[in-house]
Motif scaffolding. Structure first.
Motif, PDB file in Angstrom:
ATOM      1  N   ILE A  13       0.842  -1.197   0.000  1.00 59.07           N
ATOM      2  CA  ILE A  13       0.000   0.000   0.000  1.00 59.07           C
ATOM      3  C   ILE A  13       0.880   1.251   0.000  1.00 59.07           C
ATOM      4  O   ILE A  13       0.628   2.197  -0.757  1.00 59.07           O
ATOM      5  N   VAL A  14       1.927   1.243   0.810  1.00 61.68           N
ATOM      6  CA  VAL A  14       2.855   2.379   0.844  1.00 61.68           C
ATOM      7  C   VAL A  14       3.506   2.565  -0.528  1.00 61.68           C
ATOM      8  O   VAL A  14       3.560   3.685  -1.059  1.00 61.68           O
ATOM      9  N   ARG A  15       3.968   1.485  -1.113  1.00 60.28           N
ATOM     10  CA  ARG A  15       4.641   1.546  -2.418  1.00 60.28           C
ATOM     11  C   ARG A  15       3.691   2.092  -3.492  1.00 60.28           C
ATOM     12  O   ARG A  15       4.058   2.992  -4.260  1.00 60.28           O
ATOM     13  N   LEU A  16       2.488   1.552  -3.532  1.00 55.24           N
ATOM     14  CA  LEU A  16       1.510   1.993  -4.532  1.00 55.24           C
ATOM     15  C   LEU A  16       1.098   3.449  -4.318  1.00 55.24           C
ATOM     16  O   LEU A  16       0.937   4.205  -5.276  1.00 55.24           O
ATOM     17  N   GLY A  21       1.790   9.019  -6.265  1.00 60.24           N
ATOM     18  CA  GLY A  21       1.966  10.398  -5.831  1.00 60.24           C
ATOM     19  C   GLY A  21       0.840  10.892  -4.940  1.00 60.24           C
ATOM     20  O   GLY A  21       0.502  12.080  -4.955  1.00 60.24           O
ATOM     21  N   ILE A  22       0.273   9.979  -4.167  1.00 58.97           N
ATOM     22  CA  ILE A  22      -0.864  10.306  -3.304  1.00 58.97           C
ATOM     23  C   ILE A  22      -0.385  10.406  -1.858  1.00 58.97           C
ATOM     24  O   ILE A  22       0.290   9.513  -1.362  1.00 58.97           O
ATOM     25  N   THR A  23      -0.768  11.490  -1.193  1.00 57.27           N
ATOM     26  CA  THR A  23      -0.408  11.660   0.212  1.00 57.27           C
ATOM     27  C   THR A  23      -1.404  10.911   1.096  1.00 57.27           C
ATOM     28  O   THR A  23      -2.513  10.574   0.665  1.00 57.27           O
ATOM     29  N   LYS A  25      -2.930  12.270   3.511  1.00 58.63           N
ATOM     30  CA  LYS A  25      -4.043  13.224   3.665  1.00 58.63           C
ATOM     31  C   LYS A  25      -5.036  13.103   2.509  1.00 58.63           C
ATOM     32  O   LYS A  25      -6.258  13.110   2.712  1.00 58.63           O
ATOM     33  N   LYS A  26      -4.526  12.960   1.295  1.00 52.99           N
ATOM     34  CA  LYS A  26      -5.397  12.808   0.130  1.00 52.99           C
ATOM     35  C   LYS A  26      -6.193  11.507   0.229  1.00 52.99           C
ATOM     36  O   LYS A  26      -7.386  11.471  -0.075  1.00 52.99           O
ATOM     37  N   MET A  27      -5.535  10.430   0.680  1.00 57.25           N
ATOM     38  CA  MET A  27      -6.235   9.159   0.879  1.00 57.25           C
ATOM     39  C   MET A  27      -7.318   9.318   1.931  1.00 57.25           C
ATOM     40  O   MET A  27      -8.443   8.849   1.754  1.00 57.25           O
ATOM     41  N   GLN A  28      -6.972   9.969   3.018  1.00 60.15           N
ATOM     42  CA  GLN A  28      -7.913  10.194   4.121  1.00 60.15           C
ATOM     43  C   GLN A  28      -9.151  10.924   3.617  1.00 60.15           C
ATOM     44  O   GLN A  28     -10.287  10.523   3.914  1.00 60.15           O
ATOM     45  N   ILE A  39      -5.351   4.398   7.982  1.00 59.13           N
ATOM     46  CA  ILE A  39      -4.393   4.300   6.883  1.00 59.13           C
ATOM     47  C   ILE A  39      -3.017   3.927   7.421  1.00 59.13           C
ATOM     48  O   ILE A  39      -2.328   3.071   6.853  1.00 59.13           O
ATOM     49  N   TYR A  40      -2.627   4.545   8.521  1.00 58.99           N
ATOM     50  CA  TYR A  40      -1.334   4.205   9.122  1.00 58.99           C
ATOM     51  C   TYR A  40      -1.314   2.752   9.609  1.00 58.99           C
ATOM     52  O   TYR A  40      -0.296   2.072   9.486  1.00 58.99           O
TER      53      TYR A  40
END
Length: 73
Positions: A13-16, A21-23, A25-28, A39-40
């Motif tokens: 998930i971190v790699r993808l 280029g998604i932060t 915060k953007k995922m949240q 997410i963490y």
């Protein structure tokens, strides 16, 4: 018997996320979470996203759900 490798899936998930280029915060925001804690947890491999959240992640990363989950034999 195949099982989901939670730690490796978190690393994936971190790699993808980074590749897209998604932060966090953007995922949240896209997932509608009030805090980034879930997410963490996913990224650390402490938990897995629900199927609904997997669908959103796959769309965000432009991959299939199978490309997010790491299966071990």
């Amino acid at each position: 018997m195949p099982t989901i490798d939670i730690k490796a899936t978190g690393q994936n998930i971190v790699r993808l996320r980074n590749h897209a280029g998604i932060t966090v915060k953007k995922m949240q925001d896209r997932l509608g979470f009030g805090t980034p804690q879930a997410i963490y947890k996913w990224q650390r491999g402490d938990a897995l996203p629900t199927i609904d959240n997997m669908v959103v992640l796959a769309d965000m990363f432009n991959v299939r759900i199978d490309d997010i989950i790491v299966i071990t034999q």
